[in-house]
Design a protein around this motif. Structure first.
Motif, mmCIF file in Angstrom:
data_model
loop_
_atom_site.group_PDB
_atom_site.id
_atom_site.type_symbol
_atom_site.label_atom_id
_atom_site.label_comp_id
_atom_site.label_asym_id
_atom_site.label_seq_id
_atom_site.Cartn_x
_atom_site.Cartn_y
_atom_site.Cartn_z
ATOM 1 N N VAL A 120 0.932 -1.176 -0.078
ATOM 2 C CA VAL A 120 -0.026 -0.002 -0.011
ATOM 3 C C VAL A 120 0.908 1.227 -0.063
ATOM 4 O O VAL A 120 1.749 1.244 0.972
ATOM 5 C CB VAL A 120 -0.900 0.073 1.041
ATOM 6 C CG1 VAL A 120 -1.814 1.425 1.224
ATOM 7 C CG2 VAL A 120 -2.000 -1.353 1.227
ATOM 8 N N VAL A 121 0.538 2.308 -1.002
ATOM 9 C CA VAL A 121 1.576 3.401 -1.008
ATOM 10 C C VAL A 121 0.682 4.568 -0.930
ATOM 11 O O VAL A 121 -0.430 4.662 -1.589
ATOM 12 C CB VAL A 121 2.115 3.357 -2.442
ATOM 13 C CG1 VAL A 121 3.181 4.717 -2.650
ATOM 14 C CG2 VAL A 121 3.132 2.239 -2.575
ATOM 15 N N LYS A 122 1.134 5.373 0.087
ATOM 16 C CA LYS A 122 0.281 6.781 0.438
ATOM 17 C C LYS A 122 0.973 7.739 -0.771
ATOM 18 O O LYS A 122 2.244 7.815 -0.684
ATOM 19 C CB LYS A 122 0.455 7.239 1.760
ATOM 20 C CG LYS A 122 -0.109 8.674 1.807
ATOM 21 C CD LYS A 122 0.645 9.269 2.937
ATOM 22 C CE LYS A 122 0.005 10.717 2.897
ATOM 23 N NZ LYS A 122 1.049 11.694 3.271
ATOM 24 N N SER A 123 0.197 8.148 -1.739
ATOM 25 C CA SER A 123 0.596 9.066 -2.517
ATOM 26 C C SER A 123 -0.053 10.368 -2.404
ATOM 27 O O SER A 123 -0.846 10.529 -1.356
ATOM 28 C CB SER A 123 0.359 8.739 -4.059
ATOM 29 O OG SER A 123 0.826 9.645 -4.875
ATOM 30 N N THR A 124 -0.473 11.447 -3.186
ATOM 31 C CA THR A 124 -0.963 12.547 -3.163
ATOM 32 C C THR A 124 -1.679 13.263 -4.269
ATOM 33 O O THR A 124 -1.158 12.693 -5.307
ATOM 34 C CB THR A 124 0.041 13.857 -2.659
ATOM 35 O OG1 THR A 124 -0.675 14.916 -2.790
ATOM 36 C CG2 THR A 124 1.297 13.916 -3.407
ATOM 37 N N SER A 125 -2.750 13.648 -4.461
ATOM 38 C CA SER A 125 -3.398 14.479 -5.429
ATOM 39 C C SER A 125 -2.601 15.537 -6.099
ATOM 40 O O SER A 125 -3.047 16.133 -6.991
ATOM 41 C CB SER A 125 -5.042 15.016 -4.872
ATOM 42 O OG SER A 125 -4.674 15.913 -4.149
ATOM 43 N N ALA A 126 -1.290 15.723 -5.336
ATOM 44 C CA ALA A 126 -0.570 16.850 -6.048
ATOM 45 C C ALA A 126 -0.052 16.502 -7.347
ATOM 46 O O ALA A 126 0.152 17.349 -7.996
ATOM 47 C CB ALA A 126 0.381 17.072 -4.970
ATOM 48 N N VAL A 127 -0.156 15.320 -7.598
ATOM 49 C CA VAL A 127 0.564 14.661 -8.845
ATOM 50 C C VAL A 127 -0.400 15.159 -9.887
ATOM 51 O O VAL A 127 0.064 15.000 -11.095
ATOM 52 C CB VAL A 127 0.480 12.987 -9.063
ATOM 53 C CG1 VAL A 127 1.353 12.483 -8.120
ATOM 54 C CG2 VAL A 127 -1.027 12.565 -8.754
ATOM 55 N N TYR A 128 -1.540 15.585 -9.813
ATOM 56 C CA TYR A 128 -2.355 16.104 -10.932
ATOM 57 C C TYR A 128 -1.721 17.671 -11.289
ATOM 58 O O TYR A 128 -2.461 18.301 -12.095
ATOM 59 C CB TYR A 128 -4.007 16.300 -10.448
ATOM 60 C CG TYR A 128 -4.532 14.757 -10.286
ATOM 61 C CD1 TYR A 128 -4.630 13.909 -11.303
ATOM 62 C CD2 TYR A 128 -4.909 14.433 -9.014
ATOM 63 C CE1 TYR A 128 -5.065 12.671 -11.155
ATOM 64 C CE2 TYR A 128 -5.427 13.206 -8.823
ATOM 65 C CZ TYR A 128 -5.626 12.258 -9.832
ATOM 66 O OH TYR A 128 -6.290 11.156 -9.602
ATOM 67 N N GLY A 129 -1.215 18.225 -10.149
ATOM 68 C CA GLY A 129 -1.025 19.563 -10.436
ATOM 69 C C GLY A 129 -2.164 20.539 -10.190
ATOM 70 O O GLY A 129 -3.268 20.155 -9.811
ATOM 71 N N ALA A 130 -1.963 21.675 -10.711
ATOM 72 C CA ALA A 130 -3.269 22.776 -10.640
ATOM 73 C C ALA A 130 -2.963 23.708 -11.678
ATOM 74 O O ALA A 130 -2.009 24.433 -11.419
ATOM 75 C CB ALA A 130 -3.374 23.340 -9.265
ATOM 76 N N SER A 131 -3.871 24.049 -12.483
ATOM 77 C CA SER A 131 -3.714 24.929 -13.321
ATOM 78 C C SER A 131 -5.404 25.494 -13.662
ATOM 79 O O SER A 131 -5.883 24.727 -13.535
ATOM 80 C CB SER A 131 -2.809 24.191 -14.734
ATOM 81 O OG SER A 131 -3.739 23.992 -15.637
ATOM 82 N N ARG A 132 -4.916 26.477 -14.851
ATOM 83 C CA ARG A 132 -6.203 27.022 -15.095
ATOM 84 C C ARG A 132 -6.850 26.150 -16.287
ATOM 85 O O ARG A 132 -8.018 26.081 -16.708
ATOM 86 C CB ARG A 132 -6.114 28.440 -15.829
ATOM 87 C CG ARG A 132 -5.232 28.414 -17.091
ATOM 88 C CD ARG A 132 -4.769 29.678 -17.656
ATOM 89 N NE ARG A 132 -4.324 29.836 -19.010
ATOM 90 C CZ ARG A 132 -3.962 30.692 -19.740
ATOM 91 N NH1 ARG A 132 -3.867 31.923 -19.147
ATOM 92 N NH2 ARG A 132 -3.505 30.556 -20.747
ATOM 93 N N ARG A 133 -5.947 25.105 -16.814
ATOM 94 C CA ARG A 133 -6.655 24.360 -18.121
ATOM 95 C C ARG A 133 -7.151 22.929 -17.530
ATOM 96 O O ARG A 133 -7.468 22.190 -18.197
ATOM 97 C CB ARG A 133 -5.359 23.881 -18.873
ATOM 98 C CG ARG A 133 -5.302 25.182 -19.970
ATOM 99 C CD ARG A 133 -4.086 25.032 -20.934
ATOM 100 N NE ARG A 133 -3.127 24.721 -20.385
ATOM 101 C CZ ARG A 133 -2.145 25.719 -20.474
ATOM 102 N NH1 ARG A 133 -2.451 26.836 -20.737
ATOM 103 N NH2 ARG A 133 -0.839 25.594 -19.662
#
Lengths: 350, 349
Positions: A120-133
């Motif tokens: 089981v690996v804890k990752s983060t939704s930060a992998v999606y980045g964040a941009s206006r597009r």
């Protein structure tokens, strides 16, 4: 039906998520042994909570971790040490080392092991980045429009890459990757928690991010469930509902300080120097655009619905930290009554 | 493929029928306006307003004023409650960031004077918009600044038998602009992409799309009312996938608000915007050039085009999607010609 775990290894037990997970697993009598590893020993309170779980002081960047896995015949590995909080991890470069190199070593050890049968690996939704597009919500298959330029998010992208190649090499081991949104709660310590605890909260002028949170207890429960059953795949983990950043700041009774975009890095440096909050560049981008993940897969396939919504989790954090509003609501009530009295005194004109 | 239909110009006697004037918003004040006006206003009141106003009225009615609560008191109480909600963060937003409370109490009241008094918008065919459930409204885009889109949101809220919030799909440029992007999200709008469009449509929202995009809104005044390319048909495939009707919407009047007679390309590239318009008043008169010309507007909602009659895989058939796109485009173009033929003057209608 997947086999229940008997020897579980949890990384990052000196921090909230790993420590509480180890404690929950130790409380389960069907699990034979719980091993907690970290470079720093957990606090006294945490060790008391962990009960019969054993603490092994080992650096996961060291091949020694392989020895620990083989001698204890570990069958389930929960890699919960991924951290986005440099303040707790001894600085940014140290955090990156621990996150990326540590994961590589741990995966190498798991690949060699013939006892490990679940990861089981804890990752983060930060992998999606964040941009206006970006679309309003991210599903597990959404490609990031802007690859995170560096820091924690880039580390997480790399780690997920290593995890994917691990599962290619060991297809017999089911791997669960959990992409957590920002965690919040009365006890956990994250950059986000520190940010909302500032009396005056800097925000990016002209932007208002959508914030999705997850209660700390829900985060532990998700990891516990992932450790107990074979649920392979990548899952977004977040609570239902959204708060606007400005709204969250108001709910916490803080005052927001709009900072023009060019001055944001400056403020970021200041809060880091002052040891208030260490916000990495991609977390600052989050304050611009926000990020919301779709948790349909978590509910349908993984079979978990968070108990707290985003708003409830945030309110629990506010109540638990005893945050007092900077401006007393009673003052406002008095002003409103005064305005009503004036309105009554004026001729009605009818 | 549906054959090209010939839509007769001047189908309804030449001029679009003026809709009955909307009852003045604040006519509920006692002693002002006729009885008929007042009852009309009471009927036209949206349910959300009624719910919000209910406790206020009850509270103020208990006061010993002989003729009931005064308008001013009720308004002060309402504003007070609104401010209290805002300052303590006791309101909810959806996953897209749509803030209903803010939209109904701030955004709509700000746009309404422009809608009612400046552009004197007349809506036609409001019965074509479904009262509930998902629907995709497709409209022509013009006017240099997207005022046509904003006015259509007011039309959907104020002039439909049941007020609906039009959730628009906007270009990514909007969400990168400070202030504008945040406001757009709070007013319920989102990025024009299939994921968001389908999420909104399948949750039963009325979604608005302007498929001409920058090509339509930034075209020269000489090209007014000539529809540009309708994107790549993404909106049609979204509607097909969700099985929701497409409502063609034709807007007349928006072309004349900022007649774009020139374009400063290099400056636009420098600012990172698709065009930098020159109008007779902008940038010549400075900020005064930002005042839109008071043209008379017509917004016509056309007959819905059903999409649930196609087979499930229809959205993946490019030919069908293109044909349907053309059908929608042709429908809007013909309606525009008909409305224009019935219009005598751009400013008087």
């Amino acid at each position: 039906m997947s086999e229940a775990p008997s020897v579980v290894l949890v990384t990052g037990v000196s921090r909230f998520l790993g420590g509480h997970l180890a404690a929950r697993l130790a409380a389960d009598p069907s699990i034979e042994r719980v091993l907690g590893v970290d470079t720093t020993p957990p606090s006294r309170e945490m060790r008391r909570r962990m009960g019969r779980a054993e603490f092994v002081r080992v650096d996961i960047r060291n091949p020694l971790i392989g020895k620990v896995i083989s001698t204890a015949k570990v069958d389930t590995v929960v890699h919960a040490s991924l951290s986005g909080n440099p303040a707790q991890s001894g600085g940014r470069s140290m955090m990156m080392e621990m996150n990326v190199i540590g994961t590589m070593q741990l995966l190498a050890a798991c690949q060699r092991s013939d006892t490990v049968r679940r990861l089981v690996v804890k990752s983060t939704s930060a992998v999606y980045g964040a941009s206006r597009r970006d679309p309003a919500t991210f599903t597990e298959t959404t490609e990031p429009k802007a690859i995170p330029p560096g820091g924690y998010a880039k580390d997480a992208v790399e780690i997920e890459g290593y995890v994917r190649s691990f599962s290619r090499r060991r297809p017999d081991i089911p791997v669960t990757t959990l992409r957590f949104v920002n965690l919040i709660g009365p006890r956990i310590d994250t950059s986000f928690v520190r940010y909302f605890s500032l009396p005056v909260v800097p925000v990016v002028m002209g932007y208002d991010a959508r914030v999705q949170l997850l209660h700390e207890e829900d985060a532990v429960a998700v990891l516990e469930r992932a450790a107990a059953e074979d649920l392979p795949g990548v899952f977004n983990v977040g609570a239902a509902g959204v708060l606007m950043l400005s709204q969250a700041i108001r709910r916490a009774g803080r005052i927001s300080l709009p900072v023009p975009q060019p001055a944001v890095p400056l403020i970021g440096r200041f809060t880091r120097r002052a040891r208030l909050v260490d916000f990495s560049p991609e977390q600052l981008r989050l304050l611009n655009f926000g990020r919301v993940v779709d948790t349909t897969k978590l509910q349908d396939e993984f079979g978990f619905t968070p108990r707290w919504t985003t708003v409830q989790a945030f309110d629990d954090f506010v109540a638990g930290r005893n945050l007092r509003p900077v401006i007393d609501p009673a003052t406002f009530g008095r002003a409103q009554n005064a305005a009503l009295a004036v309105a009554r005194a004026l001729p009605t004109g009818s | 493929m549906p054959e090209a239909r010939v839509i007769p110009l001047r189908s309804d006697g030449g001029r679009p029928r003026p809709r009955p004037r909307p009852a003045p918003r604040r006519a509920s004040r006692p002693g002002v306006g006729s009885l008929q006006e007042r009852t009309e206003a009471a009927r036209g009141m949206e349910p959300a307003d009624a719910v919000d106003a209910a406790p206020t009225v009850g509270e103020v009615a208990a006061l010993p004023t002989p003729e009931g609560p005064s308008d001013l008191e009720a308004r002060v109480a309402e504003v007070g409650e609104f401010l209290q909600r805002r300052l303590t963060g006791r309101y909810s937003v959806d996953d897209f960031g749509f803030d209903r409370d803010l939209t109904e109490h701030v955004v709509m009241p700000l746009l309404r004077p422009l809608y009612e008094h400046w552009f004197r918008v007349e809506t036609i065919g409001t019965e074509n918009v479904p009262l509930s459930g998902g629907a995709l409204l497709v409209a022509n885009h013009s006017g240099t600044l997207p005022l046509d889109a904003l006015m259509t949101t007011v039309a959907a809220h104020d002039d439909l038998p049941v007020p609906r919030h039009l959730r628009m799909l906007a270009a990514d440029l909007v969400f990168g602009l400070p202030g504008v992007g945040a406001a757009a999200r709070k007013a319920g709008h989102t990025l024009a992409c299939n994921a968001d469009a389908e999420a909104l449509l399948s949750s039963g929202e009325l979604v608005g799309v302007w498929p001409e995009g920058f090509k339509g809104i930034g075209k020269d005044f000489a090209d007014r009312y000539k529809l540009q390319r309708f994107g790549r048909g993404g909106f049609v495939s979204a509607a097909l996938r969700c099985g929701v009707p497409i409502i063609p919407c034709s807007i007349v009047g928006a072309e004349e608000i900022y007649p774009k007679i020139g374009d400063l390309g290099p400056l636009a590239r420098l600012l990172g915007v698709p065009y930098f318009p020159i109008t007779p008043t902008w940038p010549l008169l400075g900020p005064l050039g930002l005042v839109p010309l008071p043209s008379k507007w017509y917004i016509e909602f056309g007959e819905p085009i059903p999409t649930d009659t196609y087979e499930p895989g229809a959205a993946d058939d490019p030919m069908l999607v293109f044909n349907l796109t053309d059908q929608v485009r042709e429908n809007i173009q013909q309606t525009l010609y008909r409305l224009l033929a019935g219009r005598r003057n751009a400013f008087l209608g």
